[in-house]
Enzyme design. Structure first.
Site, PDB file in Angstrom:
ATOM      1  N   SER A 160     -74.988  31.778  85.461  1.00 58.52           N
ATOM      2  CA  SER A 160     -75.104  33.221  85.266  1.00 58.52           C
ATOM      3  C   SER A 160     -76.202  33.512  84.262  1.00 58.52           C
ATOM      4  CB  SER A 160     -73.769  33.776  84.730  1.00 58.52           C
ATOM      5  OG  SER A 160     -73.874  35.127  84.330  1.00 58.52           O
TER       6      SER A 160
ATOM      7  N   TYR B 152     -65.944  34.225  79.864  1.00 57.10           N
ATOM      8  CA  TYR B 152     -66.912  34.088  80.951  1.00 57.10           C
ATOM      9  C   TYR B 152     -68.160  33.347  80.471  1.00 57.10           C
ATOM     10  CZ  TYR B 152     -69.735  35.471  84.999  1.00 57.10           C
ATOM     11  OH  TYR B 152     -70.524  35.467  86.133  1.00 57.10           O
TER      12      TYR B 152
END
Length: 282
Positions: A148, A161
């Site tokens: 990400s 996350y």
């Protein structure tokens, strides 16, 4: 970019996780259009069934496997199921499945934190561990793991996350180095804001008020500019070209640049963007 010859897709078998929606589905569809057979994996049986039906209607050889990537026993048995459904070893593993959570570190319980890491990190590690022998036997193969933008830069408010995606980045880089003398190449994928449903389907930490979570999700999704189809184009191109790192969206490329130039000071730039994306405390 790898100096190896491009990976030919036609006639190959690709295993794609998170294939029921978003980037996973778009990537599966694009791989199929380029001549791949598919083993598609997702925890949502309805979404997976819809994809499989659509692809079979186009003449694609596809097997659908409904599992939760947090179930490591199910992941370990998946290569046997894929081998039973296809007459060839997979040449491509795309670990695209992922989950998110809304809530700051102090709002999240350890169980909630672990849930994110179990799927985003351990799901990727377990799938790679399970399929690496088959990929190696294919003679010419590629692994692509989706990290990400938050595997490049670490904003506040997304600690679980961020932790999982930085770990995916490290795992992928180390694995690439281990496999550099083999026929298996490895990519780390860094999407920025992609218009998928992940943020609106994110788990909300129990301590977060529902209204605050909804406002934060809406604010974050408003910043996303890249479509799943555009992301899939970049992912598949990265697989074909065996790129070690694949950046999706201007925000991802900018984050890579800024964190290289100012590995600590980048937060002074990013703080305002994160504030515009909403706070689950308010």
């Amino acid at each position: 970019m790898s100096r190896r010859r491009p990976l030919q897709l036609d006639g190959r078998l690709a295993v794609v996780t998170g294939a029921g929606s978003g980037m996973g589905r778009a990537s599966a569809e694009l791989l199929a259009s380029r001549g791949c057979s598919l083993a598609v994996v997702d925890r949502d049986p309805d979404a997976l069934g819809s994809l499989a039906t659509d692809l079979r209607g186009r003449g694609v050889a596809v097997s659908a496997h409904t599992i939760d990537l947090a179930d490591l026993d199910a992941v370990a048995s998946l290569p046997v199921a894929v081998a039973a459904a296809h007459e060839q070893a997979p040449s491509i593993l795309l670990n695209c499945a992922g989950v998110s959570m809304l809530g700051s570190f102090d709002q999240a319980t350890l169980d909630e934190f672990r849930w994110v890491v179990d799927i985003n990190l351990w799901g990727t590690v377990a799938m790679t561990k399970a399929f690496l022998p088959a990929l190696a036997s294919a003679g010419d193969a590629h692994i692509a793991n989706v990290s990400s933008l938050y595997g490049l830069a670490a904003p506040s408010g997304r600690v679980p996350y961020v932790t999982s995606k930085f770990a995916v980045r490290g795992f992928t880089d180390a694995l690439r180095h281990e496999l550099e003398t083999t026929d298996v190449t490895v990519s780390a994928i860094y999407p920025g804001g992609v218009q998928t449903g992940i943020i609106h389907h994110a788990r909300v930490a129990a301590a977060v008020a529902p209204g605050a979570a909804a406002r934060a999700a809406d604010a974050q999704s408003a910043l996303y500019r890249t479509t799943p189809a555009q992301a899939a184009e970049r992912i598949v191109d990265g697989i074909v070209r065996r790129r070690p790192r694949v950046f999706i969206g201007r925000d991802s490329r900018l984050s890579d640049l800024v964190t290289r130039v100012a590995p600590v000071g980048y937060w002074n730039v990013m703080r305002g963007i994160v504030a515009a994306a909403g706070d689950t405390r308010s």
